[in-house]
Design an enzyme around this catalytic site. Sequence first.
Site, PDB file in Angstrom:
ATOM      1  N   GLU A 168     -11.013  -0.637  -3.857  1.00  0.00           N
ATOM      2  CA  GLU A 168     -10.359   0.064  -2.752  1.00  0.00           C
ATOM      3  C   GLU A 168      -9.170   0.848  -3.308  1.00  0.00           C
ATOM      4  O   GLU A 168      -8.963   0.937  -4.515  1.00  0.00           O
ATOM      5  CB  GLU A 168      -9.878  -0.944  -1.704  1.00  0.00           C
ATOM      6  CG  GLU A 168      -8.885  -1.968  -2.255  1.00  0.00           C
ATOM      7  CD  GLU A 168      -8.638  -3.131  -1.326  1.00  0.00           C
ATOM      8  OE1 GLU A 168      -9.447  -3.358  -0.411  1.00  0.00           O
ATOM      9  OE2 GLU A 168      -7.634  -3.841  -1.533  1.00  0.00           O
ATOM     10  N   ASP A 182       0.817  -1.229   0.000  1.00  0.00           N
ATOM     11  CA  ASP A 182       0.000   0.000   0.000  1.00  0.00           C
ATOM     12  C   ASP A 182       0.847   1.274   0.000  1.00  0.00           C
ATOM     13  O   ASP A 182       0.577   2.202   0.768  1.00  0.00           O
ATOM     14  CB  ASP A 182      -0.925   0.032   1.220  1.00  0.00           C
ATOM     15  CG  ASP A 182      -1.674  -1.253   1.459  1.00  0.00           C
ATOM     16  OD1 ASP A 182      -1.959  -1.972   0.497  1.00  0.00           O
ATOM     17  OD2 ASP A 182      -1.991  -1.541   2.631  1.00  0.00           O
TER      18      ASP A 182
END
Length: 311
Positions: free
Chosen positions: A191, A21
Amino acid sequence: MSVSKDKRTSGNPVFAGWYADPESRIFAGKYWIYPTWSAPYAEQKHFDAFYSEDLVNWSKADRILQMSDITWAHQALWAPSPVERDGRYYYYFAANDIQSDAELGGIGVAVADRPEGPYRDALGQPLIDRFVHGAQPIDPHAFIDDDGNAYLYYGGWGHCNVVRLGEDMVSLTPFADGEVYKEVTPELFVEGPCMFKRDGRYYFMWSEGGWGGPDYSVAYAIADSPLGPFQREAKILAQDPNVATGAGHHGVLNIPGTDEWYIVYHRRPLTETDANHRVVCIDRMTFAAEGRIQPVCLTFEGAPARPLRND
């Protein structure tokens, strides 16, 4: 702490360790990467950061924010997105993976006077702590537009919202129509939202597929407003059976003063099957003549040296 040196290119992964991420920024004359420590949820109790003057040689800043410093966090920390305003650094992150409004958690914000921290919890509670328009409060991405307006994009469970940050960067302020939360969900969104601006147009990006599987990937849309509407253009980052799987949840870097762009993302080496075994990589991102993003080629070489000018 130095983690790489004397290389012609960054190599992929950019630095050692299981990380995911990644958010990428340029702060205080250095390139920065702010990732999730990719471990089982119960072990995700801190954040590290990495910095470089040339994209090739990277150093580590250990534990810039820890769960023990956040009174309301108890399960996991992930998906950070820092931004600088007026000489201070605001660090947005997800915690606790809440499944309903009855649980404590969501998106928090920490603040520091330096890009490497140490960061401290700014509110003593989440900034966003509930589901709105079906969006799980996770995966924040901060974006400051040229006009000074600051936005926070976020969301999971197939829904994405955008909110406008107050001048203090630790509160929300309504849009002109009085709404606080606007849904901006594009087709196939899962997401990991990400926003950048190029040639006056807004490029909105997100992750598709399941984060733990091989088909995790990144798609994008282009709009004339930071609020959309965002119509899906194409997938531009995906697995390569000769290089890696699970390529997604990314940030974007633009070399100052140029039209040279890089995507910073995580992927899973072909030798790994554990969902948490992810590494941070960087590859060139190019554009067609009409402004569309070209498919990204996954490499083992990564980025060449691009020293930052500090004059």
